[in-house]
Each structure stands twice: as C-alpha cells, then as structure tokens.
Design a protein around this motif. Structure first.
Motif, PDB file in Angstrom:
ATOM      1  N   UNK A   1      21.620  41.355  42.837  1.00 20.81           N
ATOM      2  CA  UNK A   1      22.864  40.711  42.408  1.00 20.81           C
ATOM      3  C   UNK A   1      22.789  40.288  40.944  1.00 20.81           C
ATOM      4  N   UNK A   2      21.630  39.810  40.502  1.00 23.86           N
ATOM      5  CA  UNK A   2      21.454  39.434  39.091  1.00 23.86           C
ATOM      6  C   UNK A   2      21.592  40.666  38.202  1.00 23.86           C
TER       7      UNK A   2
ATOM      8  N   UNK B   1      35.674  41.707  35.599  1.00 22.52           N
ATOM      9  CA  UNK B   1      34.904  42.564  36.488  1.00 22.52           C
ATOM     10  C   UNK B   1      34.485  41.717  37.673  1.00 22.52           C
ATOM     11  N   UNK B   2      34.484  42.322  38.838  1.00 26.43           N
ATOM     12  CA  UNK B   2      34.174  41.599  40.064  1.00 26.43           C
ATOM     13  C   UNK B   2      32.883  42.171  40.641  1.00 26.43           C
ATOM     14  N   UNK B   3      31.917  41.300  40.859  1.00 26.51           N
ATOM     15  CA  UNK B   3      30.649  41.731  41.455  1.00 26.51           C
ATOM     16  C   UNK B   3      30.556  41.193  42.875  1.00 26.51           C
TER      17      UNK B   3
ATOM     18  N   UNK C   1      24.920  43.863  34.403  1.00 21.90           N
ATOM     19  CA  UNK C   1      25.708  45.060  34.100  1.00 21.90           C
ATOM     20  C   UNK C   1      27.171  44.686  33.882  1.00 21.90           C
ATOM     21  N   UNK C   2      27.681  43.801  34.718  1.00 24.57           N
ATOM     22  CA  UNK C   2      29.066  43.348  34.581  1.00 24.57           C
ATOM     23  C   UNK C   2      29.285  42.681  33.231  1.00 24.57           C
ATOM     24  N   UNK C   3      28.311  41.887  32.807  1.00 28.23           N
ATOM     25  CA  UNK C   3      28.409  41.219  31.507  1.00 28.23           C
ATOM     26  C   UNK C   3      28.520  42.253  30.384  1.00 28.23           C
TER      27      UNK C   3
ATOM     28  N   UNK D   1      36.623  37.244  28.532  1.00 30.30           N
ATOM     29  CA  UNK D   1      35.837  37.988  29.510  1.00 30.30           C
ATOM     30  C   UNK D   1      35.539  37.120  30.714  1.00 30.30           C
ATOM     31  N   UNK D   2      35.767  37.665  31.900  1.00 34.89           N
ATOM     32  CA  UNK D   2      35.537  36.921  33.136  1.00 34.89           C
ATOM     33  C   UNK D   2      34.754  37.795  34.114  1.00 34.89           C
TER      34      UNK D   2
END
Length: 147
Positions: free
Chosen positions: A62-63, A37-39, A68-70, A89-90
């Motif tokens: 951003x945190x 996932x790209x944030x 959420x991405x995690x 997971x990346x």
C-alpha cells in the motif's frame, strides 16, 4: 465557463491524456484543477483476489501504491506550474474508486469532471470501464470522458 475542474488519474497512458486535456481546458478557461488519484487497500484474502500475505507486507504494498500515486499527481502539479494552472493534488485511500471521485468532486465544488474511458484494470476492454461508468451515471456535474 468552468471554474473548478477535477481530473482523475491512475497513471495509465489514457489517464495521462485526460490530465493533459484537463490542463489545457483549465488554462483556456482560467479554471483551477484538482488532480485526484485513488489508491485501494491491498486485498487480504483469496476471496478478494490476492495471495495471502501478512499485514506488514500488505502495508508495504500500500505504501508503494501511495508513492506511485504521489508521482502521478505530482507530474500534473508540475505541468500545471509550467502552464500557469493552479493544481491541487489529492490522494484518496478508498476501495470504492468512483465513490471517492464523486465525493471529492462534491467537496471541492467542481463544475466538471474529466477522466479516461477506462483505467489500468480495463485497458483491454472495449466498453467503458466500470468506475468511469459509475461516475458518469452518478455525477451531479458534467463528465468529460476521453478515449
């Protein structure tokens, strides 16, 4: 057939469908799976489409996005454990989502990219999302696009 598959997720319903398909294909072929996932960074000016906020508030947002991405990639990791699929997971922080996906695909030497036809920004679109279109056009490996 496939040994290393990359699946991109943004947590949308359609990207969850892509993740489920990627897990099934990885299990079927015995492939490893990279879930990415790209944030992006929080935009800091009106020109970038945001309300003006201070840097501490931007860092908080951003945190939250990273947390959420995690969750997105952790759910794919857990599903992989349950199905016997090795999942890495990346989370990548990058404003250029498609380029981050392509770069990670090259770095991880994947032989297939799986992604949704559009993500959160494009739910109402009838055409391919711009990030998906860019990956599809520039990938060096096959891309499976799910709708």
């Amino acid at each position: 057939m496939y040994k290393h598959i990359l699946v991109s997720t943004d947590g949308s319903e359609l990207s969850e469908k892509a993740a489920n398909h990627a897990l099934e294909l990885a299990k079927l072929t015995g492939a490893d799976l990279v879930a990415i996932t790209v944030t992006p960074s929080y935009p800091v000016t009106y020109l970038e489409g945001s309300m003006p906020i201070n840097s501490d508030q931007a860092k908080e947002i951003e945190a939250k996005w990273r947390a959420e991405s995690q969750k997105y990639v952790a759910s794919i990791e857990e599903a992989g454990r349950q199905q016997g699929v090795a999942v890495q997971a990346i989370i990548v922080n990058n404003d250029n989502i498609s380029e981050a996906i392509l770069k990670t695909a090259a770095e991880k030497n994947v032989d297939l990219i799986i992604m949704a036809s559009h993500g959160r920004k494009g739910i109402a679109r009838l055409l391919l999302g711009s990030e998906t279109q860019h990956v599809l056009t520039n990938a060096k490996v096959p891309v499976l696009v799910l709708r």
